[in-house]
Design an enzyme around this catalytic site. Structure first.
Site, PDB file in Angstrom:
ATOM      1  N   SER A  98       6.834  -0.159   9.883  1.00  0.00           N
ATOM      2  CA  SER A  98       5.461  -0.060   9.394  1.00  0.00           C
ATOM      3  C   SER A  98       5.256   1.316   8.777  1.00  0.00           C
ATOM      4  CB  SER A  98       4.482  -0.238  10.563  1.00  0.00           C
ATOM      5  OG  SER A  98       3.188   0.184  10.176  1.00  0.00           O
TER       6      SER A  98
ATOM      7  N   GLY B 118       4.817 -10.278   4.006  1.00  0.00           N
ATOM      8  CA  GLY B 118       5.532 -10.161   5.272  1.00  0.00           C
ATOM      9  C   GLY B 118       4.798 -10.873   6.389  1.00  0.00           C
TER      10      GLY B 118
ATOM     11  N   HIS C 169       9.449  -3.409   3.298  1.00  0.00           N
ATOM     12  CA  HIS C 169       8.946  -3.663   1.938  1.00  0.00           C
ATOM     13  C   HIS C 169      10.106  -4.013   1.003  1.00  0.00           C
ATOM     14  CE1 HIS C 169       5.731  -0.686   3.338  1.00  0.00           C
ATOM     15  NE2 HIS C 169       5.012  -1.741   2.998  1.00  0.00           N
TER      16      HIS C 169
ATOM     17  N   LYS D 236       4.916  -9.996   9.290  1.00  0.00           N
ATOM     18  CA  LYS D 236       4.407  -8.991  10.226  1.00  0.00           C
ATOM     19  C   LYS D 236       2.879  -9.041  10.223  1.00  0.00           C
ATOM     20  CE  LYS D 236       4.074  -4.208  11.280  1.00  0.00           C
ATOM     21  NZ  LYS D 236       2.778  -3.947  10.642  1.00  0.00           N
TER      22      LYS D 236
ATOM     23  N   GLN E 134     -10.384  -2.642   2.141  1.00  0.00           N
ATOM     24  CA  GLN E 134      -9.910  -3.362   3.327  1.00  0.00           C
ATOM     25  C   GLN E 134      -9.856  -2.483   4.570  1.00  0.00           C
ATOM     26  OE1 GLN E 134      -5.995  -4.241   1.435  1.00  0.00           O
ATOM     27  NE2 GLN E 134      -5.164  -3.870   3.472  1.00  0.00           N
TER      28      GLN E 134
ATOM     29  N   MET F  53       0.842  -1.198   0.000  1.00  0.00           N
ATOM     30  CA  MET F  53       0.000   0.000   0.000  1.00  0.00           C
ATOM     31  C   MET F  53       0.878   1.248   0.000  1.00  0.00           C
ATOM     32  SD  MET F  53      -3.392  -0.926   2.103  1.00  0.00           S
ATOM     33  CE  MET F  53      -2.733  -0.767   3.738  1.00  0.00           C
ATOM     34  N   GLY F  54       2.156   1.072  -0.353  1.00  0.00           N
ATOM     35  CA  GLY F  54       3.044   2.228  -0.471  1.00  0.00           C
ATOM     36  C   GLY F  54       3.567   2.723   0.867  1.00  0.00           C
ATOM     37  N   ALA F  55       4.054   3.980   0.880  1.00  0.00           N
ATOM     38  CA  ALA F  55       4.784   4.525   2.038  1.00  0.00           C
ATOM     39  C   ALA F  55       5.863   3.517   2.419  1.00  0.00           C
ATOM     40  CB  ALA F  55       3.846   4.838   3.203  1.00  0.00           C
TER      41      ALA F  55
ATOM     42  N   HIS G  13       9.163   1.254   3.160  1.00  0.00           N
ATOM     43  CA  HIS G  13      10.290   1.286   4.102  1.00  0.00           C
ATOM     44  C   HIS G  13      11.139   0.045   3.844  1.00  0.00           C
ATOM     45  CE1 HIS G  13       7.919  -1.705   6.212  1.00  0.00           C
ATOM     46  NE2 HIS G  13       6.905  -0.845   6.332  1.00  0.00           N
TER      47      HIS G  13
HETATM   48  P1  AMP Z   1       1.559  -2.910   3.459  1.00  0.00           P
HETATM   49  O1  AMP Z   1       2.080  -1.878   2.521  1.00  0.00           O
HETATM   50  O2  AMP Z   1       1.585  -2.494   4.883  1.00  0.00           O
HETATM   51  O3  AMP Z   1       0.255  -3.501   3.001  1.00  0.00           O
HETATM   52  O4  AMP Z   1       2.607  -4.095   3.371  1.00  0.00           O
HETATM   53  C1  AMP Z   1       2.968  -4.687   2.158  1.00  0.00           C
HETATM   54  C2  AMP Z   1       3.741  -5.953   2.461  1.00  0.00           C
HETATM   55  O5  AMP Z   1       4.916  -5.633   3.190  1.00  0.00           O
HETATM   56  C3  AMP Z   1       2.925  -6.941   3.305  1.00  0.00           C
HETATM   57  O6  AMP Z   1       3.162  -8.251   2.839  1.00  0.00           O
HETATM   58  C4  AMP Z   1       3.507  -6.717   4.678  1.00  0.00           C
HETATM   59  O7  AMP Z   1       3.376  -7.844   5.531  1.00  0.00           O
HETATM   60  C5  AMP Z   1       4.968  -6.442   4.358  1.00  0.00           C
HETATM   61  N1  AMP Z   1       5.615  -5.729   5.456  1.00  0.00           N
HETATM   62  C6  AMP Z   1       5.128  -4.647   6.115  1.00  0.00           C
HETATM   63  N2  AMP Z   1       5.966  -4.306   7.118  1.00  0.00           N
HETATM   64  C7  AMP Z   1       6.994  -5.187   7.082  1.00  0.00           C
HETATM   65  C8  AMP Z   1       8.173  -5.379   7.869  1.00  0.00           C
HETATM   66  N3  AMP Z   1       8.457  -4.578   8.890  1.00  0.00           N
HETATM   67  N4  AMP Z   1       9.013  -6.390   7.539  1.00  0.00           N
HETATM   68  C9  AMP Z   1       8.717  -7.220   6.496  1.00  0.00           C
HETATM   69  N5  AMP Z   1       7.627  -7.098   5.724  1.00  0.00           N
HETATM   70  C10 AMP Z   1       6.766  -6.108   6.010  1.00  0.00           C
END
Ligand code: AMP
Length: 298
Positions: A203, A165, A55, A167, A79, A48-50, A52
Protein backbone atom coordinates in the site's frame (compact mmCIF):
# COMPACT_ATOMS: atom_id res chain seq x y z
CA UNK A 1 1.98 20.01 -8.38
CA UNK A 2 1.87 18.53 -11.87
CA UNK A 3 5.10 17.51 -13.58
CA UNK A 4 5.53 18.85 -17.10
CA UNK A 5 7.97 17.76 -19.75
CA UNK A 6 8.48 19.57 -23.09
CA UNK A 7 5.95 18.10 -25.53
CA UNK A 8 4.88 15.73 -22.75
CA UNK A 9 7.58 13.28 -23.83
CA UNK A 10 10.50 11.81 -21.91
CA UNK A 11 13.38 10.07 -23.57
CA UNK A 12 15.76 8.79 -20.93
CA UNK A 13 15.63 5.09 -21.81
CA UNK A 14 17.41 4.27 -25.02
CA UNK A 15 16.08 0.76 -25.35
CA UNK A 16 12.46 1.21 -24.26
CA UNK A 17 9.72 3.16 -25.95
CA UNK A 18 9.15 6.80 -25.08
CA UNK A 19 6.47 7.11 -22.45
CA UNK A 20 4.16 10.06 -22.87
CA UNK A 21 3.25 12.16 -19.86
CA UNK A 22 0.24 14.42 -20.14
CA UNK A 23 -1.07 16.88 -17.60
CA UNK A 24 -3.96 18.18 -19.66
CA UNK A 25 -7.24 16.45 -20.43
CA UNK A 26 -7.35 17.82 -23.99
CA UNK A 27 -3.86 16.56 -24.91
CA UNK A 28 -4.62 13.14 -23.46
CA UNK A 29 -7.86 12.89 -25.40
CA UNK A 30 -6.31 14.00 -28.68
CA UNK A 31 -3.50 11.46 -28.39
CA UNK A 32 -5.70 8.55 -27.29
CA UNK A 33 -8.34 9.25 -29.95
CA UNK A 34 -5.61 9.03 -32.62
CA UNK A 35 -4.43 5.75 -31.17
CA UNK A 36 -7.95 4.32 -31.10
CA UNK A 37 -8.50 5.44 -34.68
CA UNK A 38 -5.58 3.30 -35.80
CA UNK A 39 -7.10 0.32 -34.02
CA UNK A 40 -5.21 0.26 -30.73
CA UNK A 41 -6.98 -1.12 -27.68
CA UNK A 42 -6.51 0.77 -24.42
CA UNK A 43 -5.97 -0.69 -20.96
CA UNK A 44 -6.30 1.76 -18.07
CA UNK A 45 -4.89 1.69 -14.53
CA UNK A 46 -6.17 4.54 -12.33
CA UNK A 47 -3.93 5.26 -9.31
CA UNK A 48 -3.17 7.92 -6.74
CA UNK A 49 0.57 7.45 -7.25
CA UNK A 50 3.27 6.53 -4.71
CA UNK A 51 3.51 3.44 -6.85
CA UNK A 52 4.63 0.02 -5.63
CA UNK A 53 4.76 -3.50 -7.05
CA UNK A 54 0.98 -3.91 -6.50
CA UNK A 55 0.27 -1.06 -8.92
CA UNK A 56 2.86 -2.40 -11.34
CA UNK A 57 1.11 -5.80 -11.38
CA UNK A 58 -1.97 -3.98 -12.72
CA UNK A 59 0.15 -2.30 -15.41
CA UNK A 60 1.60 -5.71 -16.38
CA UNK A 61 -1.91 -7.22 -16.57
CA UNK A 62 -3.02 -4.37 -18.82
CA UNK A 63 0.04 -4.68 -21.05
CA UNK A 64 -0.75 -8.35 -21.67
CA UNK A 65 -4.27 -7.65 -22.89
CA UNK A 66 -4.10 -4.26 -24.65
CA UNK A 67 -2.03 -2.48 -27.30
CA UNK A 68 -1.64 0.62 -25.15
CA UNK A 69 -1.54 1.04 -21.37
CA UNK A 70 -2.50 4.30 -19.68
CA UNK A 71 -1.83 4.95 -16.00
CA UNK A 72 -3.39 7.94 -14.28
CA UNK A 73 -1.79 9.48 -11.21
CA UNK A 74 -4.12 11.75 -9.33
CA UNK A 75 -4.61 12.17 -5.59
CA UNK A 76 -8.32 12.78 -5.78
CA UNK A 77 -9.42 15.32 -3.14
CA UNK A 78 -13.12 14.46 -3.45
CA UNK A 79 -12.65 10.94 -2.09
CA UNK A 80 -10.89 12.02 1.13
CA UNK A 81 -13.26 12.62 4.00
CA UNK A 82 -10.31 13.46 6.26
CA UNK A 83 -8.33 16.59 5.20
CA UNK A 84 -5.29 15.48 7.23
CA UNK A 85 -5.22 12.15 5.37
CA UNK A 86 -5.30 14.04 2.05
CA UNK A 87 -2.49 16.33 3.15
CA UNK A 88 -0.30 13.44 4.29
CA UNK A 89 -0.94 11.23 1.26
CA UNK A 90 2.51 10.50 -0.30
CA UNK A 91 3.23 12.28 -3.59
CA UNK A 92 6.21 10.90 -5.53
CA UNK A 93 5.44 11.76 -9.17
CA UNK A 94 9.01 11.79 -10.43
CA UNK A 95 9.81 8.36 -8.96
CA UNK A 96 6.44 7.03 -10.17
CA UNK A 97 7.18 8.17 -13.72
CA UNK A 98 10.56 6.43 -13.65
CA UNK A 99 8.94 3.24 -12.40
CA UNK A 100 6.30 3.37 -15.12
CA UNK A 101 8.89 4.09 -17.80
CA UNK A 102 10.92 1.09 -16.61
CA UNK A 103 7.97 -1.26 -17.20
CA UNK A 104 7.16 0.32 -20.58
CA UNK A 105 3.88 1.92 -19.62
CA UNK A 106 2.77 3.90 -22.69
CA UNK A 107 0.97 6.93 -21.28
CA UNK A 108 0.81 8.68 -17.91
CA UNK A 109 -2.04 11.08 -17.24
CA UNK A 110 -1.14 13.24 -14.23
CA UNK A 111 -3.59 16.15 -14.03
CA UNK A 112 -3.71 18.87 -11.37
CA UNK A 113 -6.79 19.21 -9.14
CA UNK A 114 -7.71 22.38 -11.09
CA UNK A 115 -7.56 20.48 -14.37
CA UNK A 116 -9.85 17.75 -13.07
CA UNK A 117 -12.17 20.04 -11.10
CA UNK A 118 -12.44 23.52 -12.64
CA UNK A 119 -15.52 23.71 -10.43
CA UNK A 120 -16.70 21.33 -7.73
CA UNK A 121 -19.03 18.64 -9.12
CA UNK A 122 -22.60 19.09 -7.98
CA UNK A 123 -23.92 15.65 -8.83
CA UNK A 124 -23.77 12.81 -6.33
CA UNK A 125 -23.49 9.05 -6.56
CA UNK A 126 -25.56 6.86 -4.27
CA UNK A 127 -24.46 3.23 -4.32
CA UNK A 128 -27.22 2.10 -1.95
CA UNK A 129 -26.44 -0.88 0.27
CA UNK A 130 -22.96 -1.23 -1.28
CA UNK A 131 -21.83 1.89 0.54
CA UNK A 132 -23.60 1.64 3.89
CA UNK A 133 -21.03 -0.88 5.14
CA UNK A 134 -17.29 -0.85 5.85
CA UNK A 135 -15.44 1.87 3.89
CA UNK A 136 -18.71 3.58 2.95
CA UNK A 137 -19.89 3.59 6.56
CA UNK A 138 -16.62 4.82 8.07
CA UNK A 139 -15.62 7.21 5.26
CA UNK A 140 -18.84 9.06 4.42
CA UNK A 141 -18.72 10.53 0.91
CA UNK A 142 -15.70 8.41 -0.05
CA UNK A 143 -17.45 6.36 -2.73
CA UNK A 144 -19.19 9.41 -4.14
CA UNK A 145 -15.70 10.87 -4.72
CA UNK A 146 -14.50 7.59 -6.20
CA UNK A 147 -17.54 7.40 -8.51
CA UNK A 148 -17.01 10.99 -9.70
CA UNK A 149 -13.29 10.68 -10.39
CA UNK A 150 -13.44 7.22 -11.97
CA UNK A 151 -16.29 8.18 -14.29
CA UNK A 152 -14.45 11.38 -15.30
CA UNK A 153 -11.29 9.33 -15.95
CA UNK A 154 -13.26 6.76 -17.96
CA UNK A 155 -14.68 9.57 -20.10
CA UNK A 156 -11.23 11.07 -20.64
CA UNK A 157 -9.34 7.84 -21.39
CA UNK A 158 -12.17 5.77 -22.94
CA UNK A 159 -10.45 2.48 -22.16
CA UNK A 160 -11.44 -0.95 -23.43
CA UNK A 161 -10.43 -2.46 -20.09
CA UNK A 162 -9.79 -0.94 -16.66
CA UNK A 163 -7.75 -2.70 -13.97
CA UNK A 164 -8.55 -2.49 -10.26
CA UNK A 165 -6.97 -4.21 -7.26
CA UNK A 166 -9.03 -6.52 -5.08
CA UNK A 167 -7.20 -5.02 -2.12
CA UNK A 168 -9.92 -2.35 -2.41
CA UNK A 169 -12.67 -4.93 -2.58
CA UNK A 170 -15.55 -2.56 -1.94
CA UNK A 171 -14.20 -0.14 -4.55
CA UNK A 172 -14.27 -2.95 -7.14
CA UNK A 173 -17.90 -3.72 -6.22
CA UNK A 174 -18.90 -0.05 -6.43
CA UNK A 175 -17.14 0.51 -9.78
CA UNK A 176 -18.64 -2.65 -11.27
CA UNK A 177 -22.08 -1.46 -10.23
CA UNK A 178 -21.47 2.00 -11.70
CA UNK A 179 -20.24 0.53 -15.00
CA UNK A 180 -23.27 -1.74 -15.19
CA UNK A 181 -25.87 0.86 -14.09
CA UNK A 182 -24.52 3.55 -16.43
CA UNK A 183 -23.60 1.23 -19.35
CA UNK A 184 -19.97 2.30 -19.55
CA UNK A 185 -18.58 0.54 -22.62
CA UNK A 186 -15.60 -1.14 -21.00
CA UNK A 187 -14.60 -4.20 -19.03
CA UNK A 188 -13.51 -4.10 -15.38
CA UNK A 189 -10.67 -6.50 -14.62
CA UNK A 190 -10.17 -7.23 -10.88
CA UNK A 191 -6.55 -8.13 -9.94
CA UNK A 192 -5.13 -10.06 -6.97
CA UNK A 193 -3.58 -8.28 -3.97
CA UNK A 194 0.22 -8.22 -3.94
CA UNK A 195 1.79 -8.69 -0.51
CA UNK A 196 5.16 -8.18 1.11
CA UNK A 197 7.01 -11.38 2.08
CA UNK A 198 5.59 -11.12 5.62
CA UNK A 199 2.00 -10.93 4.34
CA UNK A 200 1.41 -7.16 4.67
CA UNK A 201 -0.65 -5.97 1.69
CA UNK A 202 1.38 -3.51 -0.39
CA UNK A 203 0.00 0.00 0.00
CA UNK A 204 1.17 3.54 -0.67
CA UNK A 205 0.34 4.26 2.97
CA UNK A 206 2.90 1.69 4.21
CA UNK A 207 5.68 4.22 3.64
CA UNK A 208 4.14 6.34 6.40
CA UNK A 209 4.54 3.57 9.01
CA UNK A 210 7.26 3.98 11.65
CA UNK A 211 9.71 1.07 12.00
CA UNK A 212 7.79 -0.15 15.08
CA UNK A 213 4.43 0.08 13.31
CA UNK A 214 5.82 -1.65 10.19
CA UNK A 215 7.04 -4.55 12.36
CA UNK A 216 3.53 -4.99 13.81
CA UNK A 217 1.59 -4.46 10.56
CA UNK A 218 1.71 -8.11 9.36
CA UNK A 219 -0.62 -8.93 12.27
CA UNK A 220 -3.42 -7.49 10.11
CA UNK A 221 -2.83 -10.26 7.59
CA UNK A 222 -2.43 -12.82 10.41
CA UNK A 223 -5.86 -11.81 11.76
CA UNK A 224 -7.43 -12.34 8.32
CA UNK A 225 -5.89 -15.79 8.03
CA UNK A 226 -6.89 -16.67 11.58
CA UNK A 227 -10.49 -15.61 10.83
CA UNK A 228 -10.57 -17.58 7.59
CA UNK A 229 -9.36 -20.73 9.41
CA UNK A 230 -11.95 -20.28 12.17
CA UNK A 231 -14.81 -19.71 9.74
CA UNK A 232 -13.77 -22.69 7.63
CA UNK A 233 -13.63 -24.73 10.83
CA UNK A 234 -17.32 -23.93 11.41
CA UNK A 235 -17.16 -20.92 13.77
CA UNK A 236 -19.91 -18.30 13.35
CA UNK A 237 -19.12 -14.75 12.24
CA UNK A 238 -19.78 -13.48 15.79
CA UNK A 239 -17.46 -16.06 17.37
CA UNK A 240 -14.79 -15.23 14.79
CA UNK A 241 -15.12 -11.48 15.37
CA UNK A 242 -14.82 -12.01 19.12
CA UNK A 243 -11.71 -14.16 18.68
CA UNK A 244 -10.16 -11.54 16.39
CA UNK A 245 -11.00 -8.80 18.93
CA UNK A 246 -9.14 -10.76 21.65
CA UNK A 247 -6.20 -11.24 19.27
CA UNK A 248 -5.96 -7.47 18.70
CA UNK A 249 -6.41 -6.71 22.41
CA UNK A 250 -2.89 -8.18 22.85
CA UNK A 251 -1.50 -5.65 20.30
CA UNK A 252 -2.72 -2.24 21.50
CA UNK A 253 -0.78 -0.39 18.77
CA UNK A 254 -3.25 -1.79 16.20
CA UNK A 255 -6.72 -0.29 16.51
CA UNK A 256 -9.23 -2.03 14.25
CA UNK A 257 -11.99 0.24 12.94
CA UNK A 258 -14.03 -2.66 11.60
CA UNK A 259 -13.60 -6.37 11.07
CA UNK A 260 -16.44 -7.65 8.89
CA UNK A 261 -17.41 -11.01 7.51
CA UNK A 262 -19.42 -10.39 4.37
CA UNK A 263 -20.86 -11.92 1.26
CA UNK A 264 -18.32 -11.35 -1.53
CA UNK A 265 -20.93 -10.16 -4.05
CA UNK A 266 -23.25 -8.00 -1.97
CA UNK A 267 -20.78 -7.10 0.84
CA UNK A 268 -23.63 -7.54 3.33
CA UNK A 269 -22.61 -8.99 6.71
CA UNK A 270 -23.25 -12.73 7.00
CA UNK A 271 -23.70 -14.95 10.08
CA UNK A 272 -21.37 -17.70 8.88
CA UNK A 273 -19.06 -18.51 5.97
CA UNK A 274 -20.81 -19.11 2.67
CA UNK A 275 -21.01 -22.74 1.58
CA UNK A 276 -22.03 -21.58 -1.90
CA UNK A 277 -20.50 -18.41 -3.28
CA UNK A 278 -17.58 -16.61 -1.72
CA UNK A 279 -16.98 -15.14 1.73
CA UNK A 280 -14.96 -11.93 2.23
CA UNK A 281 -13.23 -11.08 5.49
CA UNK A 282 -12.43 -7.35 5.55
CA UNK A 283 -10.54 -5.13 7.94
CA UNK A 284 -9.65 -1.46 8.41
CA UNK A 285 -7.21 -0.65 11.21
CA UNK A 286 -5.18 2.29 12.47
CA UNK A 287 -1.51 1.80 13.22
CA UNK A 288 0.35 4.84 14.53
CA UNK A 289 -2.16 7.17 12.85
CA UNK A 290 -2.01 5.38 9.47
CA UNK A 291 -5.22 3.74 8.28
CA UNK A 292 -4.70 0.43 6.48
CA UNK A 293 -7.27 -1.84 4.83
CA UNK A 294 -7.03 -5.45 3.73
CA UNK A 295 -9.24 -8.42 3.01
CA UNK A 296 -9.24 -12.12 2.25
CA UNK A 297 -11.72 -13.89 -0.01
CA UNK A 298 -12.44 -17.62 0.05
P1 AMP B 1 -4.39 3.57 -5.15
O1 AMP B 1 -3.23 4.27 -5.77
O2 AMP B 1 -4.16 3.16 -3.74
O3 AMP B 1 -5.69 4.29 -5.38
O4 AMP B 1 -4.52 2.21 -5.95
C1 AMP B 1 -4.62 2.17 -7.34
C2 AMP B 1 -5.01 0.77 -7.75
O5 AMP B 1 -4.01 -0.15 -7.33
C3 AMP B 1 -6.34 0.34 -7.11
O6 AMP B 1 -7.09 -0.39 -8.06
C4 AMP B 1 -5.86 -0.54 -5.98
O7 AMP B 1 -6.81 -1.52 -5.58
C5 AMP B 1 -4.63 -1.20 -6.59
N1 AMP B 1 -3.73 -1.70 -5.55
C6 AMP B 1 -3.33 -1.03 -4.44
N2 AMP B 1 -2.57 -1.83 -3.67
C7 AMP B 1 -2.49 -3.02 -4.32
C8 AMP B 1 -1.86 -4.28 -4.03
N3 AMP B 1 -1.15 -4.45 -2.92
N4 AMP B 1 -1.98 -5.28 -4.93
C9 AMP B 1 -2.72 -5.11 -6.06
N5 AMP B 1 -3.34 -3.97 -6.39
C10 AMP B 1 -3.24 -2.94 -5.53
Amino acid sequence: MALSYPCGIRNDHNLSKQMKIFNSIAETQIYLKEQQKIGKTIGFVPTMGALHAGHISLIEASKQENNLTVCSIFVNPTQFNNPEDLKKYPRTLEKDSEMLQSVDCDVVFAPSAEEMYPSLPQMKFDFGSLETVMEGKFRPGHFNGVGIVVSKLFHIVKPDRAYFGLKDLQQVAVIRRMVSDLSFDLEIIPCATLREADGLAMSSRNMRLSAEARALAPNIYKALQFAKDKLQGGASAKETQNAVASFFSTIPAIEPEYFEIADFDTLEPIAEARTQGKTAVCIAAFLGGVRLIDNMVF
